[in-house]
Design a protein around this motif. Structure first.
Motif, PDB file in Angstrom:
ATOM      1  N   SER A 118     106.013  80.720  26.790  1.00  0.00           N
ATOM      2  CA  SER A 118     107.367  81.203  27.074  1.00  0.00           C
ATOM      3  C   SER A 118     108.397  80.082  26.978  1.00  0.00           C
ATOM      4  N   GLY A 119     109.588  80.443  26.533  1.00  0.00           N
ATOM      5  CA  GLY A 119     110.672  79.474  26.470  1.00  0.00           C
ATOM      6  C   GLY A 119     111.121  78.991  27.827  1.00  0.00           C
ATOM      7  N   HIS A 120     110.754  79.731  28.887  1.00  0.00           N
ATOM      8  CA  HIS A 120     111.170  79.371  30.241  1.00  0.00           C
ATOM      9  C   HIS A 120     110.087  78.607  31.011  1.00  0.00           C
ATOM     10  N   PHE A 121     108.969  78.322  30.361  1.00  0.00           N
ATOM     11  CA  PHE A 121     107.876  77.610  31.040  1.00  0.00           C
ATOM     12  C   PHE A 121     108.344  76.228  31.518  1.00  0.00           C
ATOM     13  N   GLY A 122     109.105  75.546  30.696  1.00  0.00           N
ATOM     14  CA  GLY A 122     109.616  74.231  31.079  1.00  0.00           C
ATOM     15  C   GLY A 122     110.496  74.290  32.312  1.00  0.00           C
ATOM     16  N   SER A 123     111.314  75.329  32.411  1.00  0.00           N
ATOM     17  CA  SER A 123     112.188  75.498  33.581  1.00  0.00           C
ATOM     18  C   SER A 123     111.370  75.726  34.846  1.00  0.00           C
ATOM     19  N   ALA A 148     107.367  69.073  32.238  1.00  0.00           N
ATOM     20  CA  ALA A 148     108.515  69.940  31.947  1.00  0.00           C
ATOM     21  C   ALA A 148     109.333  69.381  30.789  1.00  0.00           C
ATOM     22  N   LEU A 149     109.518  68.061  30.779  1.00  0.00           N
ATOM     23  CA  LEU A 149     110.281  67.425  29.698  1.00  0.00           C
ATOM     24  C   LEU A 149     109.563  67.592  28.364  1.00  0.00           C
ATOM     25  N   MET A 150     108.247  67.390  28.363  1.00  0.00           N
ATOM     26  CA  MET A 150     107.466  67.526  27.139  1.00  0.00           C
ATOM     27  C   MET A 150     107.543  68.959  26.602  1.00  0.00           C
ATOM     28  N   ARG A 155     109.888  72.951  22.735  1.00  0.00           N
ATOM     29  CA  ARG A 155     110.459  74.279  22.484  1.00  0.00           C
ATOM     30  C   ARG A 155     111.851  74.187  21.858  1.00  0.00           C
ATOM     31  N   PHE A 156     112.690  73.287  22.378  1.00  0.00           N
ATOM     32  CA  PHE A 156     114.113  73.292  22.018  1.00  0.00           C
ATOM     33  C   PHE A 156     114.630  71.978  21.448  1.00  0.00           C
ATOM     34  N   GLY A 157     113.770  70.956  21.362  1.00  0.00           N
ATOM     35  CA  GLY A 157     114.256  69.649  20.952  1.00  0.00           C
ATOM     36  C   GLY A 157     115.069  69.020  22.072  1.00  0.00           C
ATOM     37  N   GLU A 158     115.859  68.019  21.728  1.00  0.00           N
ATOM     38  CA  GLU A 158     116.713  67.392  22.737  1.00  0.00           C
ATOM     39  C   GLU A 158     117.805  68.372  23.153  1.00  0.00           C
ATOM     40  N   SER A 159     118.008  68.512  24.462  1.00  0.00           N
ATOM     41  CA  SER A 159     118.968  69.492  24.965  1.00  0.00           C
ATOM     42  C   SER A 159     119.524  69.017  26.303  1.00  0.00           C
ATOM     43  N   ASP A 160     120.486  69.781  26.824  1.00  0.00           N
ATOM     44  CA  ASP A 160     121.040  69.469  28.142  1.00  0.00           C
ATOM     45  C   ASP A 160     119.957  69.538  29.215  1.00  0.00           C
ATOM     46  N   ALA A 161     119.021  70.469  29.030  1.00  0.00           N
ATOM     47  CA  ALA A 161     117.932  70.606  30.004  1.00  0.00           C
ATOM     48  C   ALA A 161     117.094  69.333  30.053  1.00  0.00           C
ATOM     49  N   CYS A 162     116.845  68.738  28.886  1.00  0.00           N
ATOM     50  CA  CYS A 162     116.084  67.477  28.843  1.00  0.00           C
ATOM     51  C   CYS A 162     116.829  66.374  29.591  1.00  0.00           C
ATOM     52  N   ALA A 163     118.141  66.347  29.411  1.00  0.00           N
ATOM     53  CA  ALA A 163     118.946  65.323  30.086  1.00  0.00           C
ATOM     54  C   ALA A 163     118.875  65.480  31.600  1.00  0.00           C
ATOM     55  N   VAL A 164     118.901  66.720  32.080  1.00  0.00           N
ATOM     56  CA  VAL A 164     118.815  66.975  33.519  1.00  0.00           C
ATOM     57  C   VAL A 164     117.453  66.544  34.064  1.00  0.00           C
ATOM     58  N   ARG A 166     115.436  64.270  32.810  1.00  0.00           N
ATOM     59  CA  ARG A 166     115.394  62.801  32.815  1.00  0.00           C
ATOM     60  C   ARG A 166     116.182  62.232  33.998  1.00  0.00           C
ATOM     61  N   GLN A 167     117.324  62.834  34.274  1.00  0.00           N
ATOM     62  CA  GLN A 167     118.140  62.387  35.407  1.00  0.00           C
ATOM     63  C   GLN A 167     117.374  62.534  36.718  1.00  0.00           C
ATOM     64  N   ASN A 168     116.689  63.670  36.870  1.00  0.00           N
ATOM     65  CA  ASN A 168     115.896  63.888  38.085  1.00  0.00           C
ATOM     66  C   ASN A 168     114.736  62.894  38.188  1.00  0.00           C
ATOM     67  N   LEU A 169     114.115  62.592  37.065  1.00  0.00           N
ATOM     68  CA  LEU A 169     113.036  61.599  37.070  1.00  0.00           C
ATOM     69  C   LEU A 169     113.555  60.231  37.517  1.00  0.00           C
ATOM     70  N   GLU A 170     114.730  59.854  37.037  1.00  0.00           N
ATOM     71  CA  GLU A 170     115.318  58.573  37.438  1.00  0.00           C
ATOM     72  C   GLU A 170     115.637  58.555  38.925  1.00  0.00           C
ATOM     73  N   MET A 171     116.121  59.686  39.444  1.00  0.00           N
ATOM     74  CA  MET A 171     116.450  59.773  40.863  1.00  0.00           C
ATOM     75  C   MET A 171     115.199  59.662  41.731  1.00  0.00           C
ATOM     76  N   ILE A 172     114.106  60.272  41.281  1.00  0.00           N
ATOM     77  CA  ILE A 172     112.843  60.181  42.017  1.00  0.00           C
ATOM     78  C   ILE A 172     112.358  58.732  42.046  1.00  0.00           C
ATOM     79  N   LYS A 173     112.400  58.077  40.892  1.00  0.00           N
ATOM     80  CA  LYS A 173     111.964  56.679  40.835  1.00  0.00           C
ATOM     81  C   LYS A 173     112.839  55.785  41.720  1.00  0.00           C
ATOM     82  N   LYS A 174     114.120  56.114  41.796  1.00  0.00           N
ATOM     83  CA  LYS A 174     115.022  55.370  42.672  1.00  0.00           C
ATOM     84  C   LYS A 174     114.641  55.602  44.132  1.00  0.00           C
ATOM     85  N   ASP A 175     114.316  56.857  44.472  1.00  0.00           N
ATOM     86  CA  ASP A 175     113.879  57.183  45.833  1.00  0.00           C
ATOM     87  C   ASP A 175     112.620  56.398  46.199  1.00  0.00           C
TER      88      ASP A 175
END
Length: 202
Positions: A118-123, A148-150, A155-164, A166-175
């Protein structure tokens, strides 16, 4: 309905919401209260409320959408997506146990061969990762978000969802870095206290 969605995508959420309400009134006047159009309308309205951080209102719209979708045949994918969207609003409200139950409901579909494709599996994976993060399960969160990023990229290539994601991954690593730093500071302070006590006894 389409005009409202276009306005929402363009960022004109107030006008979009007004047009969604107009569409809702028209559907009701036409007797189309149980169709896919009405369910889609409620899902779109919920997205506006989520973007505005009005999550109680988002849940009300998602409840209406879910009630309609469950009556339709072959609607497993839409039902699963709606459960995931409910989980996102519940997490934003701090209702993590309820969010967990919503994600478990969605797994019935996403664990199936159809769901994996499904296209929504990543979400769904991203939502599960966010829940793990909010509960302090950092390793699990990173694993889920990386998957989820993979999936999203495939499914969609680089997208806004990928950016979000990645941002969450960076925030977790910062935590994680902040937690490690905090514990190291506590250990250092304890060591200084022990040394001070030993010097006093000496």
């Amino acid at each position: 309905l389409n005009a409202a969605t276009a306005r929402r995508m363009a960022g004109d959420v107030e006008k979009a919401l007004s047009q969604y309400r107009e569409a809702e009134a028209i559907f009701k006047n036409l007797g189309k209260t149980d169709g896919y159009e009405m369910a889609s309308l409620y899902n779109n309205i919920s997205q506006i409320y989520q973007e505005q951080e009005e999550h109680e209102k988002a849940l009300e719209s998602l409840d209406k959408a879910l009630e309609l979708i469950k009556k339709m045949e072959n609607s497993e994918a839409e039902v699963a997506t709606t459960h995931v969207n409910r989980a996102l609003s519940l997490m934003a409200l701090g209702r993590l146990d309820e969010a967990d139950e919503e994600l478990k409901e969605s797994l019935t579909f996403y664990a199936s061969p159809e769901g994996v494709q499904s296209g929504h599996f990543g979400s769904a994976l991203a939502a599960a990762g966010e829940l793990a993060w909010r509960r302090g399960n950092y390793d699990q969160a990173i694993g889920l978000l990386e998957k989820a990023l993979m999936v999203t990229q495939s499914r969609f290539g680089e997208s806004d969802a990928c950016a979000v994601i990645r941002q969450n991954l960076e925030m977790i690593k910062k935590d994680i870095a902040e937690v490690i730093s905090r514990y190291m500071k506590i250990d250092t302070n304890n060591m200084e206290i022990q040394i001070s006590k030993a010097s006093t006894r000496g």
